[in-house]
Enzyme design. Sequence first.
Site, PDB file in Angstrom:
ATOM      1  N   CYS A 291       0.864  -1.176   0.000  1.00 50.45           N
ATOM      2  CA  CYS A 291       0.000   0.000   0.000  1.00 50.45           C
ATOM      3  C   CYS A 291       0.900   1.224   0.000  1.00 50.45           C
ATOM      4  CB  CYS A 291      -0.865   0.007   1.236  1.00 50.45           C
ATOM      5  SG  CYS A 291      -1.805  -1.513   1.410  1.00 50.45           S
TER       6      CYS A 291
ATOM      7  N   ARG B 243       1.606   1.729  -5.941  1.00 37.48           N
ATOM      8  CA  ARG B 243       1.822   0.697  -4.917  1.00 37.48           C
ATOM      9  C   ARG B 243       0.563  -0.109  -4.622  1.00 37.48           C
ATOM     10  NH1 ARG B 243       6.555   1.612  -2.121  1.00 37.48           N
ATOM     11  NH2 ARG B 243       5.835   0.269  -0.447  1.00 37.48           N
TER      12      ARG B 243
ATOM     13  N   TRP C  21      -3.665  -1.858  -1.481  1.00 37.06           N
ATOM     14  CA  TRP C  21      -3.666  -3.124  -2.210  1.00 37.06           C
ATOM     15  C   TRP C  21      -4.179  -4.142  -1.204  1.00 37.06           C
ATOM     16  CZ3 TRP C  21      -1.362  -8.007  -1.930  1.00 37.06           C
ATOM     17  CH2 TRP C  21      -1.419  -8.773  -3.103  1.00 37.06           C
TER      18      TRP C  21
ATOM     19  N   ASN D 146       0.359  -0.551   6.130  1.00 34.82           N
ATOM     20  CA  ASN D 146       0.833  -1.374   5.022  1.00 34.82           C
ATOM     21  C   ASN D 146       1.414  -2.639   5.637  1.00 34.82           C
ATOM     22  OD1 ASN D 146       1.915  -2.353   2.617  1.00 34.82           O
ATOM     23  ND2 ASN D 146       3.775  -1.120   2.780  1.00 34.82           N
ATOM     24  N   GLY D 147       1.053  -3.800   5.133  1.00 33.87           N
ATOM     25  CA  GLY D 147       1.598  -5.046   5.679  1.00 33.87           C
ATOM     26  C   GLY D 147       0.496  -5.944   6.186  1.00 33.87           C
TER      27      GLY D 147
ATOM     28  N   GLU E 175      10.685 -13.225 -19.899  1.00 29.28           N
ATOM     29  CA  GLU E 175      10.373 -11.829 -19.575  1.00 29.28           C
ATOM     30  C   GLU E 175       9.317 -11.273 -20.545  1.00 29.28           C
ATOM     31  OE1 GLU E 175      10.715  -9.968 -17.202  1.00 29.28           O
ATOM     32  OE2 GLU E 175      10.618  -7.919 -17.903  1.00 29.28           O
TER      33      GLU E 175
ATOM     34  N   LYS F 157       5.655  -9.882 -19.275  1.00 32.53           N
ATOM     35  CA  LYS F 157       5.152  -8.538 -19.594  1.00 32.53           C
ATOM     36  C   LYS F 157       3.760  -8.630 -20.216  1.00 32.53           C
ATOM     37  CE  LYS F 157       8.136  -5.835 -18.038  1.00 32.53           C
ATOM     38  NZ  LYS F 157       8.293  -6.823 -16.990  1.00 32.53           N
TER      39      LYS F 157
ATOM     40  N   GLU G 277       1.078  -9.681 -17.606  1.00 31.43           N
ATOM     41  CA  GLU G 277       0.861  -8.616 -16.626  1.00 31.43           C
ATOM     42  C   GLU G 277       0.100  -7.428 -17.218  1.00 31.43           C
ATOM     43  OE1 GLU G 277       4.781  -6.856 -15.702  1.00 31.43           O
ATOM     44  OE2 GLU G 277       4.012  -6.479 -13.707  1.00 31.43           O
TER      45      GLU G 277
ATOM     46  N   HIS H 292       9.397 -31.524 -26.125  1.00 30.86           N
ATOM     47  CA  HIS H 292       9.077 -32.368 -24.964  1.00 30.86           C
ATOM     48  C   HIS H 292       7.666 -32.101 -24.447  1.00 30.86           C
ATOM     49  CE1 HIS H 292      13.162 -33.805 -24.920  1.00 30.86           C
ATOM     50  NE2 HIS H 292      13.588 -32.550 -24.994  1.00 30.86           N
TER      51      HIS H 292
ATOM     52  N   LYS I  98       3.152  -2.342  -7.434  1.00 27.99           N
ATOM     53  CA  LYS I  98       4.562  -2.216  -7.811  1.00 27.99           C
ATOM     54  C   LYS I  98       5.478  -2.899  -6.807  1.00 27.99           C
ATOM     55  CE  LYS I  98       7.984  -0.408 -10.175  1.00 27.99           C
ATOM     56  NZ  LYS I  98       8.267  -1.127 -11.430  1.00 27.99           N
TER      57      LYS I  98
HETATM   58  O1  M6R Z   1      10.993  -4.528  -6.681  1.00 27.75           O
HETATM   59  P1  M6R Z   1      11.429  -5.873  -7.185  1.00 27.75           P
HETATM   60  O2  M6R Z   1      12.404  -5.793  -8.292  1.00 27.75           O
HETATM   61  O3  M6R Z   1      11.905  -6.762  -6.058  1.00 27.75           O
HETATM   62  O4  M6R Z   1      10.107  -6.532  -7.743  1.00 27.75           O
HETATM   63  C1  M6R Z   1      10.091  -7.856  -8.180  1.00 27.75           C
HETATM   64  C2  M6R Z   1       8.843  -8.168  -8.974  1.00 27.75           C
HETATM   65  O5  M6R Z   1       7.698  -7.983  -8.178  1.00 27.75           O
HETATM   66  C3  M6R Z   1       8.719  -7.296 -10.224  1.00 27.75           C
HETATM   67  O6  M6R Z   1       9.841  -7.408 -11.036  1.00 27.75           O
HETATM   68  C4  M6R Z   1       7.460  -7.690 -11.028  1.00 27.75           C
HETATM   69  O7  M6R Z   1       7.595  -8.972 -11.526  1.00 27.75           O
HETATM   70  C5  M6R Z   1       7.234  -6.685 -12.160  1.00 27.75           C
HETATM   71  N1  M6R Z   1       5.959  -6.061 -11.983  1.00 27.75           N
HETATM   72  C6  M6R Z   1       7.238  -7.283 -13.522  1.00 27.75           C
HETATM   73  O8  M6R Z   1       7.098  -6.306 -14.496  1.00 27.75           O
END
Ligand code: M6R
Length: 615
Positions: free
Chosen positions: A2, A27, A75, A101-102, A484, A488, A491, A507, A610
């Site tokens: 959050c 966040r 969040w 937060n937490g 990756e 992307k 997400e 396989h 984030k």
């Molecule tokens: O802040 P961090 O690099 O530790 O975050 C890790 C992942 O949560 C972050 O890379 C996430 O997978 C991204 N949203 C992907 O685009």
Amino acid sequence: MCGIVGYVGSQSALEVVTAGLKRLEYRGYDSAGVAVLADGGLAAAKKAGKLVNLEKELVERPLPTGSTGIGHTRWATHGGPTDANAHPHLDNAGRVAVVHNGIIENFAVLRAELAERGHELLSETDTEVVAHLLAEEFSVTADLAEAMRLVCRRLEGAFTLVAVHADEPDVVVGARRNSPLVVGVGEGEAFLASDVAAFIAHTRSAIELGQDQVVELRRGGVTVTGFDGRPGDVRSYHVDWDASAAEKGGYDYFMLKEIAEQPKAVADTLLGRIDVSGSLTLDEVRIPASELREIDKVVIVACGTAFHAGLIAKYAIEHWTRIPCEVELASEFRYRDPILDSRSLVIAISQSGETMDTLMALRHAREQGSRVLAICNTNGSTIPRESDAVLYTHAGPEVAVASTKAFLTQLVACYLVALYLGQVRGTKWGDEICAVIRDLSRISVEVERVLETMEPVRELARSLAEKDTVLFLGRHVGYPVALEGALKLKELAYMHAEGFAAGELKHGPIALIEDDLPVVVVAPSPRGRSVLHDKIVSNIQEIRARGARTIVIAEEGDEAVVPYADHLIRIPATPTLLQPLVATVPLQVFACELATARGNEVDQPRNLAKSVTVE
Ligand code: M6R
């Protein structure tokens, strides 16, 4: 996950806090709320949904003007994203307000105790118990900071808490355990936030709060104590970027801006790494060379995109240093009882420096006696603070939830660490290191060139907006690039996307190939190990023969792939190990454009945040 803001000063708290929340919305964006102290009382507003819903509410039902306030963008963890579960939470008398937060793990017990004492709790959250506990303690101590210390000692779990009480109208109190909170210090005003972005428009003087600390903010200053009441150690620092860096700067989305910033981010991360004698110097790596020479294993822990950076780093570390390297999802790491000792070097990669899974993994590694090196983009965050050493990436603030420039700079930082290990252990000569650094220095220009040629990629993405599935294939370092690219797309475009090692296709996954299925293939350089390139050309033919629509990312001059590519995306020729730095960029653009074409929110994809500060 959050975003939290607190303010005391002479400005309108509501304005400062809502502007701060806007910068922290990345966040979490399930609901938002604010509380201000004014006219001897406390006024609060909160709304489910994005911040804009709260802003509308504040126009329709304005709050009184005050200069002390707190705010939250959520969040959801405990309790769905409803008005009732939105923060702040108040006690029954409406005198104390708290944002959190937490996760408070023992909240059920505390809640039952409060209910027995006659408290009426109105939400499903774990946070609300804190408001009630603070009210109880304040009724005895008449001191919000002391009440916070007493309450925190009873809480289990991870939390950042920020609270105000109507009886202390010029005070904001914050506390943290395993969750981020930074202090901003201005002239006659002070700020609290999950991230400096919330107050960067007002001050660049920040204080890092340590573990288990409580901070009391007044106009005249800031007092930090431990949960036990003893004076706390503080580290002040100057934030080296300004408010404009945290704004969109004319782009429609932060993601687009951050993609465009990659050439600079890469160049900045490389700055000043070679000293006058031509040696690679990583000043922040405070682990003595003698210890690095004894390392017999490198273990990389990270999540999401940072994990993919780690997968690529493995190839460079093993190739350049001949030290075995394992790469593990941080969320799995400590649960499998990994074999670690003082000769293991654990590298924790994290953009935010706050990812709880990665933090827990590094703590586990340190408990086993291993040295931990953090690769991080956020100064003052928890992961570098708890590591033995840190190499900062200099990407600047990354606001879009989808990680882009952080990824490229994490790769650069990993290459630097690999070369540094090679240097101290003598597996790489100085001239070899300089040659790689020269290649890395050219990457920034190459990324710029890739960015200039992205229109066909955008066009292609738009044409695939109605598809359900896209697959990604790669070999060697192209395999994590494929992972990756798929991440992307999932997400951002909410599409079924999967990345595979191209050799694994036969396989099982090849059964997925059907007529006109888009498959993105990352082709290795034909100038590298030719066997790799030959194999991928065969893989492209295999899937095309089964109806796949092939989208091939291949370096300039690679003619062998041309007959089998339905769509060809050219990238500049680079040394094999550095290819991910250019090959990832079209995939970022592709995902961003597909998300836009499908009408999705690019910067704030659904269900995500984030910074993932819960396990
Ligand atoms: O802040 P961090 O690099 O530790 O975050 C890790 C992942 O949560 C972050 O890379 C996430 O997978 C991204 N949203 C992907 O685009």
